[in-house]
Design an enzyme around this catalytic site. Structure first.
Site, mmCIF file in Angstrom:
data_model
loop_
_atom_site.group_PDB
_atom_site.id
_atom_site.type_symbol
_atom_site.label_atom_id
_atom_site.label_comp_id
_atom_site.label_asym_id
_atom_site.label_seq_id
_atom_site.Cartn_x
_atom_site.Cartn_y
_atom_site.Cartn_z
ATOM 1 N N HIS A 1 48.627 18.681 55.826
ATOM 2 C CA HIS A 1 47.416 18.955 56.594
ATOM 3 C C HIS A 1 47.554 18.318 57.975
ATOM 4 O O HIS A 1 48.331 17.383 58.172
ATOM 5 C CB HIS A 1 46.198 18.374 55.886
ATOM 6 C CG HIS A 1 45.837 19.090 54.628
ATOM 7 N ND1 HIS A 1 44.597 18.964 54.048
ATOM 8 C CD2 HIS A 1 46.539 19.942 53.832
ATOM 9 C CE1 HIS A 1 44.547 19.699 52.950
ATOM 10 N NE2 HIS A 1 45.719 20.300 52.800
ATOM 11 N N GLU B 1 45.673 16.278 59.653
ATOM 12 C CA GLU B 1 45.402 14.836 59.716
ATOM 13 C C GLU B 1 46.569 14.027 59.144
ATOM 14 O O GLU B 1 46.950 12.998 59.714
ATOM 15 C CB GLU B 1 44.111 14.498 58.943
ATOM 16 C CG GLU B 1 42.867 15.141 59.512
ATOM 17 C CD GLU B 1 42.555 16.523 58.936
ATOM 18 O OE1 GLU B 1 41.416 16.973 59.092
ATOM 19 O OE2 GLU B 1 43.448 17.161 58.322
ATOM 20 N N CYS C 1 39.321 16.930 54.706
ATOM 21 C CA CYS C 1 39.165 17.116 53.266
ATOM 22 C C CYS C 1 39.250 15.743 52.582
ATOM 23 O O CYS C 1 39.616 14.745 53.206
ATOM 24 C CB CYS C 1 40.244 18.065 52.741
ATOM 25 S SG CYS C 1 41.889 17.315 52.652
ATOM 26 N N CYS D 1 42.643 13.982 53.081
ATOM 27 C CA CYS D 1 42.832 13.481 54.441
ATOM 28 C C CYS D 1 41.901 12.303 54.724
ATOM 29 O O CYS D 1 42.297 11.332 55.369
ATOM 30 C CB CYS D 1 42.621 14.597 55.448
ATOM 31 S SG CYS D 1 43.919 15.862 55.350
#
Length: 160
Positions: A56, A58, A86, A89
């Protein structure tokens, strides 16, 4: 930090995200990590490109920032995320000791595109775990929402 700086850093996250569109690298997510008003790292989602469900924006930005700073401890850093992080993250941000999360759109916005997001907000995680991380929401929300719409028009969002 002033509003203009917040917008500048969020625009860097948006810009990095758009860089992943042509290769369909992972989705409409970008992140920018800042320390002392200096950009340390930017990244976008590369789940599809890397065949890695943890890639992801992040997480990728945290990995880059840790390499740049030579430490896993990102105390004093802030992260700008085009969409509310999310749970995975958010937890990585916590482990990295990042002090503040700036986000554009909400998790619900990407759930509406078909992403497999858990419907739990950062505010709920913060409250549940009694964390001190600062949450600044809706930074350039309209531009971040446009990013989602542009991505959905560019690719088949249903594959995510």
């Amino acid at each position: 930090m002033n509003l203009i700086a917040n917008e500048e850093f969020m625009r860097k996250a948006i810009e990095d995200c758009r860089a992943g569109f042509p290769g369909n690298e992972g989705g409409p997510f970008g992140a920018c990590i800042v320390k002392d008003n200096q950009i340390i790292a930017t990244a976008h989602n590369t789940v599809m490109k890397d065949h890695d469900p943890t890639a992801h924006a992040e997480i990728n930005a945290i990995r880059k920032a840790s390499q740049v700073l030579g430490t896993y401890d990102l105390s004093g850093c802030e992260i700008y995320s085009t969409t509310e992080p999310c749970p995975m993250c958010f937890t990585a941000i916590h482990w990295a000791r990042i002090a503040r999360i700036y986000s554009g759109t909400k998790i619900e916005a990407v759930r509406a595109l078909g992403f497999n997001e858990l419907p739990v907000s950062n505010a709920a995680f913060k409250a549940l775990a009694e964390l001190s991380v600062d949450l600044v929401e809706n930074v350039l929300e309209e531009e971040c929402q446009q990013l989602l719409e542009d991505w959905a028009a560019h690719t088949n969002a249903a594959t995510y």
